[in-house]
Design a protein around this motif. Structure first.
Motif, PDB file in Angstrom:
ATOM      1  N   THR A 105       0.921  -1.308   0.305  1.00 42.80           N
ATOM      2  CA  THR A 105      -0.091   0.159   0.182  1.00 42.80           C
ATOM      3  C   THR A 105       0.872   0.988  -0.129  1.00 42.80           C
ATOM      4  O   THR A 105       1.790   0.954   0.411  1.00 42.80           O
ATOM      5  CB  THR A 105      -1.172   0.272   0.920  1.00 42.80           C
ATOM      6  OG1 THR A 105      -0.406   0.306   2.504  1.00 42.80           O
ATOM      7  CG2 THR A 105      -1.475  -1.276   1.226  1.00 42.80           C
ATOM      8  N   LEU A 106       0.162   2.192  -0.443  1.00 41.50           N
ATOM      9  CA  LEU A 106       0.916   3.671  -0.553  1.00 41.50           C
ATOM     10  C   LEU A 106       0.330   4.822   1.251  1.00 41.50           C
ATOM     11  O   LEU A 106      -0.720   4.187   0.660  1.00 41.50           O
ATOM     12  CB  LEU A 106       0.430   4.267  -2.248  1.00 41.50           C
ATOM     13  CG  LEU A 106       1.301   3.438  -2.895  1.00 41.50           C
ATOM     14  CD1 LEU A 106       1.283   4.269  -4.178  1.00 41.50           C
ATOM     15  CD2 LEU A 106       3.569   3.306  -2.394  1.00 41.50           C
ATOM     16  N   LEU A 107       1.167   5.313   1.021  1.00 38.69           N
ATOM     17  CA  LEU A 107      -0.222   6.089   1.494  1.00 38.69           C
ATOM     18  C   LEU A 107       0.321   7.341   1.357  1.00 38.69           C
ATOM     19  O   LEU A 107       0.901   7.830   0.857  1.00 38.69           O
ATOM     20  CB  LEU A 107       0.929   6.954   3.099  1.00 38.69           C
ATOM     21  CG  LEU A 107       1.616   5.472   3.786  1.00 38.69           C
ATOM     22  CD1 LEU A 107       2.733   5.466   4.962  1.00 38.69           C
ATOM     23  CD2 LEU A 107       0.471   5.062   5.191  1.00 38.69           C
ATOM     24  N   ALA A 108      -1.589   8.633   1.804  1.00 38.23           N
ATOM     25  CA  ALA A 108      -1.343   9.689   0.711  1.00 38.23           C
ATOM     26  C   ALA A 108      -1.939  10.418   1.402  1.00 38.23           C
ATOM     27  O   ALA A 108      -3.120   9.697   2.083  1.00 38.23           O
ATOM     28  CB  ALA A 108      -2.354   9.258  -0.696  1.00 38.23           C
ATOM     29  N   PRO A 109      -2.392  11.705   1.628  1.00 38.27           N
ATOM     30  CA  PRO A 109      -2.683  13.028   2.150  1.00 38.27           C
ATOM     31  C   PRO A 109      -4.007  12.858   1.445  1.00 38.27           C
ATOM     32  O   PRO A 109      -4.349  12.425   0.522  1.00 38.27           O
ATOM     33  CB  PRO A 109      -2.082  13.944   2.045  1.00 38.27           C
ATOM     34  CG  PRO A 109      -1.488  14.028   0.208  1.00 38.27           C
ATOM     35  CD  PRO A 109      -1.167  12.129   1.030  1.00 38.27           C
ATOM     36  N   THR A 110      -5.295  12.976   2.329  1.00 37.64           N
ATOM     37  CA  THR A 110      -6.578  13.048   2.195  1.00 37.64           C
ATOM     38  C   THR A 110      -6.916  14.369   2.312  1.00 37.64           C
ATOM     39  O   THR A 110      -5.947  15.415   1.888  1.00 37.64           O
ATOM     40  CB  THR A 110      -7.800  12.374   3.131  1.00 37.64           C
ATOM     41  OG1 THR A 110      -7.502  13.276   4.369  1.00 37.64           O
ATOM     42  CG2 THR A 110      -7.101  11.121   3.903  1.00 37.64           C
ATOM     43  N   SER A 111      -8.210  14.409   1.718  1.00 37.25           N
ATOM     44  CA  SER A 111      -7.923  16.315   1.480  1.00 37.25           C
ATOM     45  C   SER A 111      -8.264  17.234   2.627  1.00 37.25           C
ATOM     46  O   SER A 111      -7.382  17.942   2.944  1.00 37.25           O
ATOM     47  CB  SER A 111      -9.312  16.171   0.509  1.00 37.25           C
ATOM     48  OG  SER A 111     -10.848  15.669   1.071  1.00 37.25           O
ATOM     49  N   GLU A 112      -8.719  16.485   3.451  1.00 38.42           N
ATOM     50  CA  GLU A 112      -8.050  17.154   5.015  1.00 38.42           C
ATOM     51  C   GLU A 112      -6.999  17.120   5.335  1.00 38.42           C
ATOM     52  O   GLU A 112      -6.658  18.069   6.233  1.00 38.42           O
ATOM     53  CB  GLU A 112      -9.536  16.045   5.909  1.00 38.42           C
ATOM     54  CG  GLU A 112      -9.569  16.470   7.585  1.00 38.42           C
ATOM     55  CD  GLU A 112     -10.008  17.811   7.974  1.00 38.42           C
ATOM     56  OE1 GLU A 112      -9.718  18.499   8.578  1.00 38.42           O
ATOM     57  OE2 GLU A 112     -10.308  19.140   7.033  1.00 38.42           O
TER      58      GLU A 112
END
Length: 175
Positions: A105-112
């Motif tokens: 899995t990759l970690l990515a920022p959410t819109s929040e």
């Protein structure tokens, strides 16, 4: 204490004295930063301040695996894993399937997460702007140039050296 008045050991050159003064000023800056952050281990969004470093890295450099994130911030993977878990619980980071490896899995920022990053960056930039408002524009730009150069030298000097190929092979043989 004025660092220009510190006792100087006999036989040292000007370069040593300049480095000593610079070291003293860096200590002052680090202590001031520590005092400013004292008691503020958790940000206004309920997330550890240390975790914001991870969020910022994901926003600025894009999604990545947890181990790559740990490496990019020169931190222990288990510490990063714990901090990422807090960011995920807070809804600031999400796990996405890695398109190159379906098992990962990759970690990515959410819109929040992007909103929180921007709010923190705005707050920081406003503080710096207020502190340096009386400086000449050229002095602010010169400080940026010097800090970029100094940070690059620190990163290059303190970065862990790559494992020699022969040591890496010995490590694989032992597993």
């Amino acid at each position: 204490m004025d660092s220009s008045r510190l006792p100087v050991p006999p036989g040292v050159d000007d370069r040593w004295q300049v480095s000593d003064r610079l070291g003293h000023q860096l200590i002052r800056v680090m202590r001031a930063m520590e005092r400013a952050k004292a008691g503020k281990g958790v940000g206004p969004d309920g997330v550890e301040r240390a975790a914001y470093v991870l969020l910022a890295r994901l926003v600025l450099e894009g999604p990545r695996r947890s181990n790559a994130l740990a490496e990019s911030v020169h931190s222990d993977p288990s510490t990063v894993s714990r901090q990422v878990a807090g960011l995920v619980r807070a809804g600031l980071v999400e796990r996405r399937p890695d398109p190159e490896d379906g098992r990962a899995t990759l970690l990515a920022p959410t819109s929040e997460g992007l909103r929180v990053f921007e709010a923190n960056r705005d707050r920081r930039n406003n503080q710096i702007s207020e502190m340096t408002a009386h400086w000449a524009e050229s002095d602010r730009h010169r400080l940026i140039e010097l800090l970029e150069r100094f940070a690059g030298d620190i990163e290059q000097r303190l970065a862990p050296s790559p494992t020699p190929p022969s040591a890496a092979l010995r490590g694989q043989e032992a597993s």
